[in-house]
Structures are given as structure tokens and as C-alpha cells.
Design an enzyme around this catalytic site. Sequence first.
Site, PDB file in Angstrom:
ATOM      1  N   CYS A  32      41.143  45.416  32.709  1.00 10.08           N
ATOM      2  CA  CYS A  32      41.127  43.904  32.669  1.00 10.08           C
ATOM      3  C   CYS A  32      42.282  43.247  32.791  1.00 10.08           C
ATOM      4  CB  CYS A  32      40.562  43.573  31.356  1.00 10.08           C
ATOM      5  SG  CYS A  32      38.824  44.131  30.691  1.00 10.08           S
ATOM      6  N   HIS A 143      48.250  41.284  33.315  1.00 12.74           N
ATOM      7  CA  HIS A 143      47.320  42.489  32.880  1.00 12.74           C
ATOM      8  C   HIS A 143      47.051  42.518  31.281  1.00 12.74           C
ATOM      9  CE1 HIS A 143      45.511  46.388  32.583  1.00 12.74           C
ATOM     10  NE2 HIS A 143      45.503  46.544  33.863  1.00 12.74           N
ATOM     11  N   HIS A 144      45.837  42.737  31.066  1.00 12.33           N
ATOM     12  CA  HIS A 144      45.248  42.619  29.536  1.00 12.33           C
ATOM     13  C   HIS A 144      46.197  43.557  28.633  1.00 12.33           C
ATOM     14  CE1 HIS A 144      42.982  40.716  26.671  1.00 12.33           C
ATOM     15  NE2 HIS A 144      41.966  40.558  27.029  1.00 12.33           N
ATOM     16  N   SER A 145      46.506  44.586  29.167  1.00 16.89           N
ATOM     17  CA  SER A 145      47.246  45.434  28.447  1.00 16.89           C
ATOM     18  C   SER A 145      48.626  44.836  27.741  1.00 16.89           C
ATOM     19  CB  SER A 145      47.666  46.834  28.946  1.00 16.89           C
ATOM     20  OG  SER A 145      48.273  46.342  30.269  1.00 16.89           O
ATOM     21  N   GLY A 147      48.842  41.964  26.212  1.00 17.80           N
ATOM     22  CA  GLY A 147      48.776  41.203  25.045  1.00 17.80           C
ATOM     23  C   GLY A 147      47.176  40.759  25.057  1.00 17.80           C
TER      24      GLY A 147
END
Length: 587
Positions: A32, A143-145, A147
Amino acid sequence: MVNNGGKASSGDIYEEPLSPAALLFQAPNFNCHIIAIMGCKTSINPSVIKEGLQHTLIKHPRFSSKLVVQGRKKKWTRTTVNVENHVIVPELDPKMENPDQFIEDYISYITTNPMDYSKPLWEVHLLNVKTSDAEAVGVFRIHHSIGDGASLISLLLACTRKTSDTEALPTIPVQKRGGSSTATAGWFCWWLLLAIWSAIRLIWNTIADLVTFLATVLFLKDTENPLKGGPGVELVPKRFVHRTIGLDDIKLVKNAMNMIGLLRYVAGSAGDKSMQNGGAKHESNNTLPKKLRLRAAILVNLRPTTGIQALADMMAKESKGGWGNWIGYILLPFTIALQNDPLDYIRVAKATIDRRKHSLEAFCTFSTAKFVLYTFGAKVAAAIAHRVLSNTTMAFSNVVGPLEEISFYGHPMAYLAPSVYGHPHALTIHFQSYVNKMTFCVAVDPNVIPDPHLLCKDIEESLKVIKDCVVERGLIEDDAAQLATDWDRIKWYQSQFTMTTNRERIDRIESELGEMQDKIQHMELGINDKLAHIEATLSKLADSINTSKGSPSINIQADLPSIDNNTASSQPGRENSEGVANTFSLE
């Protein structure tokens, strides 16, 4: 496919491992990314933006760290950031024919390009082209990683300043909580009973929601509908369309806009055009399925919100702080039906949302995801999350924005429209408030929803239908009057039951007992008066009977003395005996 990141080198200094949620977002089938579209009221100066990022955003640990893989472990490690590699400024024709369509196509295109894992996982695209609602557009891709959405938008806002005061950070509205008050023993008992009942409901609702969540993981799917994507929908390039509406209108109809707007689109896709005309449709012409299961996955940020000032200080001091993805899910059922009364959509939606609020589903899903991640690994957790979202229809999220106009490194902001892609939904709707406006952004799979502009129009028109209905019926004034009445009632109860000292309680009780004693004495006098008058009347009646023995006809009323109101009132203690003598007659 997700890049596994750069290999560790001897000069790298590891800071910390990836959080469980970050590992989840790095899974191949759950890759995501967050998109944030920022409209500016002036053309963008790339050099000013780069300098501003160098002194703020890049100093945050996540935006200056790259993902490093060491064996089976993934970690964040600090690295030297070259801002030129993260700010993309394409050469554009400022006089292009359709700039709005170009922006939409451009954003859709960049979502097809994988991130470069040799550098921190974020980038900014500056597009100096005038659109219908902005002079220039900036697009953040993160990138959703790194936060969750709420934390990242808050961090972005920490890089801005008020347009009216270039040194002041934006003001974010804070939810007001009721203050504590002095409670009496009686109020405490009621509060305790309500707390027990609320706890019972909370436990029951949580169990019911978790059973539904487990059923969704195993077998429970939404009904096939015009909004639901098929297998592999997470890999399809999305299209992002946004609209800006008045925040006051949203406050007026609350969450009803989502329910009725989606209904208009579903009904239109099914061949029913009644809602597009703003009118009701007879049940005989209803083409909607009878039992339509349609649910939305709502993303809930469980981490206590970090203040804008704290994030600004974090970047200024290059310090660590609370960060990461703390996200839970709530599965919200939608009631899809053609109502005769547009306000019925509000009533049904509010009842459903209030019910879901009184549950620990979000916290439990987050805790369960952590347990699965630590026990079975990221692949299993990603597969479960993917299955849950695949069995639902769409996703919702919202972020609170500033109360005043802000500038991004000297560029006044016209709107901010965040969204996300990479999850298995064909439709995702995000809401972002800004000053007195609300921008909603839809991310759609064009194979499922070929005309996202029609969907936005339906949502906007539905808001207007419900708003007009509220205004025409005068419910705004009624609500204000009801609020005033409720407030008066609350103040009366406070005056009756809220006392500050025991002396005040005793004085009030003595006063009430004295008033009660006076009323009892007055009542006793009245009763004695009536009894005495009845006794006198019966005595006269007996005398008349004794003196009239042998008469064929007896008229008691003629023999009795006439007692009128003046006579009764002239006798002491006889003020309550009007008309008693005239009630007896015998023929």
C-alpha cells in the site's frame, strides 16, 4: 512485486526493525501507498520547496531512512538524503487543452511505477499547470509502511504555516470532552448503573462484531454489486478524483451524504434513475436486490494523535517520537434501499454508526493482527487482511485539517486530498477538512467504476437533496429550539439535585418538608369542612323524614334550607362546601 530493499553495508547503522504493521504493508499482496494531492493558489517554486524539505521533512527519522534487508529481517536505517532524488518536476505545457484530465492521468500513471528501495520510500511531484481549482498541484507519494495516514498528514501539516502568520503553526480542532462535575450519592448510583449497562452492551457488541469479522475472514462475502472489485483489483492502476464542498453542509446532514450518494450510484448502475431526479420511487419499480449485503472497511487510527507542535519539534531537533502504524478496522454495514423520505438515510446511518462506535472491534482487530504477525509472520497476516478487505466492498477514512488557511513553504494551499492504493478495493473514499471546506477524494478501479466523476456528482447532489429537505422542513430551527429546551431541562435538574454542601441538602429537605406539612394541614381543613357540612345535611334530612311520616310524597329539597354560595362562603371554614345541599333530592 515488492522490492526486498537494499542489502546491508558495513557503513549502515541500524536504528530499529520494522513494526508489525510496516511488515504487513510490505507484503507482496498488500503493498500500500499513500497519495496526497495538494492544490496551491500560486505557481510552485521548486527550489523553495526543496529547501523547505531539506530543513523539515528530511530531518524526520522515517523520511531519512531506507529499508534494509538482513537475512529474513527488515530494518530502517538512516542514510544521506539527496532531495533532488525525491522531488520530481516534469516539464509541462502550461497551455495544455485539458489540465484536469492530465493531472488525473498523471497521478494514475505514477501509481504504476514501483518505489526505489535504494532510497527512502517517498517522493514529491510538482506540477505547474493551472486546473479548475488550483494554480498548481503537488503530489506526495509515500509508502504506507512509513506511517499511517493520520500521522503522515499531521507531519505534512507540521511543515506548513498560517498564511496570516508565517511563523505560526496551523491550528487543528481538538475534540471537546465534557468536564467533571460534583456528583451526589443519587447521581453516583445512576451513573454506576448506566456504566454497568454500557459495559454489558460494549462487551456484547464487541463479541458480535468479532464473530462477524471472523465469519468475514472465513466465508462471509458482500453481495456482488456495481462497487465491488474482483480478484486482483489491488494491482489495477487506480484513478483519483476529488470534489470540494462546504463543511457547514456536511455538519448539517452529518454522515448521510455517504449513504445516499452511494445509493444513487448503485441505483443508477442498476437502471433505476429515480434518485437522480431527487424523488421517491415506488417499491414496484425498485430494481435493487432484496437482500443486498454491502459493507465498508473503516480505518481507525488507534495511536494518540501527535500534536503539530510536537512533530515540528521532532523535525527541528531530529529526535525520535511515537511513530508507526496503529490501525484497526471496523466493518460498517450499509443499508441500501430507496427511501421515500431522504432524512431516513440520516436516521439509519446514524443508528448504525452509533452502534459501531460502542464496540472494541478496532482495538481487537489491531491486537489480533499483531498477534498473528508475531506468531505466524507477515505473510499470514497479510493474507488475512487481504481476505477481509476482498470480502467487503469499499473503504472509508477521514482526516481532520487546519481551521485557517495555510501555506506550504510560502505557497498558499487551496485544498488537500489524501488517498491510498494497493489494497483490494475498487472504491476508497477519503475525507479531508480544510478551513470551512471538505474535500472528498475517491480512488476507483476504472474497470469497475468507469465514471468516477459521476460518483462524485451523485455524492454532491445527494448532500444537496438532504440539505434542502432539512431546510424546507424547518428542522434547523426545531433542532435549535429542542436544544434550548433540553438545556433548560438540564439546568432545572441541576438546580434540583446538585448541592454543594450537606448543610444545603439539609436546608432544602427541611424547606420541602415544611411546605409538605402546610399542604397536608390545608387539605385536612378542607376535608373536615366537607365532612361537617355533609353531617349537617344528613341531620336535616333525618328531621324532615321524621316530621313528614305518613305523607304520600316527600320532597326533601323543599324542606331543606337553601344553601347558596354566598351563605356557604359567609360561614367560617366553609369555603370549600359550595353546592353540597343541592345534591340531595328524593321524590
